[in-house]
Design an enzyme around this catalytic site. Structure first.
Site, PDB file in Angstrom:
ATOM      1  N   ASP A 166       0.883  -1.157   0.000  1.00 50.22           N
ATOM      2  CA  ASP A 166       0.000   0.000   0.000  1.00 50.22           C
ATOM      3  C   ASP A 166       0.928   1.215   0.000  1.00 50.22           C
ATOM      4  O   ASP A 166       2.114   1.110   0.366  1.00 50.22           O
ATOM      5  CB  ASP A 166      -0.849  -0.064   1.274  1.00 50.22           C
ATOM      6  CG  ASP A 166      -1.616   1.206   1.549  1.00 50.22           C
ATOM      7  OD1 ASP A 166      -1.537   1.677   2.716  1.00 50.22           O
ATOM      8  OD2 ASP A 166      -2.260   1.735   0.654  1.00 50.22           O
ATOM      9  N   ASP A 224       0.057   5.138   0.891  1.00 49.07           N
ATOM     10  CA  ASP A 224      -0.097   6.114   1.968  1.00 49.07           C
ATOM     11  C   ASP A 224      -0.176   5.429   3.337  1.00 49.07           C
ATOM     12  O   ASP A 224      -1.008   4.565   3.555  1.00 49.07           O
ATOM     13  CB  ASP A 224      -1.347   6.959   1.729  1.00 49.07           C
ATOM     14  CG  ASP A 224      -1.247   7.793   0.450  1.00 49.07           C
ATOM     15  OD1 ASP A 224      -2.290   8.124  -0.126  1.00 49.07           O
ATOM     16  OD2 ASP A 224      -0.118   8.078   0.009  1.00 49.07           O
TER      17      ASP A 224
END
Ligand SMILES: O=P(O)(O)OC[C@@H](O)[C@H]1O[C@@H](OP(=O)(O)O)[C@@H](O)[C@@H](O)[C@@H]1O
Ligand SMILES: [Mg+2]
Ligand SMILES: [Zn+2]
Length: 175
Positions: free
Chosen positions: A7, A9
């Protein structure tokens, strides 16, 4: 192949409840760039799957998003490493797309890109949607405590979730 999916952020860079809306707001979490570089130099293919509903919401442009990813690639390259395939979902939560996590569309796109299987592949995130996307395709949910990770942990995570302090700790585990 040794495939690791991240992922963005809250894992690679700091997250914000106000979204990461500009290149200036895109700030790497200490140790993350180095971790990606070390992992890639150790033979890992490091791909990225990121929700970017800020595009649909009009908070930032695709050019700005691409500039963030160009910056990430440059920083990792400075450390002698490389970033693999980056997939993002630009859609809003109400558009019913197949790619927005917790749907696994981006993970499937990465698997297709590399003609790789997703079974047991670690998908590292900070949000419940990341963990659910992993489970949806038989990948291994991995939570980091950076970004929204502590909040996610407090609310409860799937029992098979691996938990690490940050991406640097994951690199130490895998290398
Ligand atoms: O963690 P990844 O997937 O790389 O990206 C998350 C971002 O797209 C944003 O996702 C939003 O969720 P909504 O898209 O508004 O539900 C919010 O959580 C923001 O704080 C966050 O910056
Ligand atoms: Mg995140
Ligand atoms: Zn989408």
């Amino acid at each position: 192949m040794k495939l690791l999916i991240l992922d963005r952020d809250g894992v690679i860079n700091y997250d914000s409840d106000a979204y990461i809306k500009s290149l200036e707001e895109w700030v790497p979490i200490p140790g993350s760039v180095e971790a990606i570089a070390q992992l890639s130099k150790a033979g890992w293919t490091v791909a990225v799957a990121t929700n970017q509903s800020g595009i649909a919401r009009g908070y930032y442009s695709l050019d700005t998003l691409e500039a963030m990813h160009t910056r990430l690639r440059a920083l990792v390259a400075e450390q002698g490493g490389e970033v693999g395939h980056i997939v993002y979902c630009p859609h809003g939560p109400d558009e019913g797309c197949a790619c927005r996590k917790p749907k696994p569309g981006m993970l499937l796109a990465i698997a297709e890109h590399y003609q790789a299987a997703l079974g047991g592949v670690w998908f590292v995130g900070d949000s419940q949607g990341d963990l659910q996307a992993a489970l949806a395709v038989g990948a291994r949910p991995v939570l980091v405590k950076t970004g929204k990770g502590e909040r996610t942990l407090e609310k409860g995570v799937p029992e098979t979730t691996l938990i690490f302090d940050d991406l640097a700790a994951i690199a130490r585990e895998l290398i």
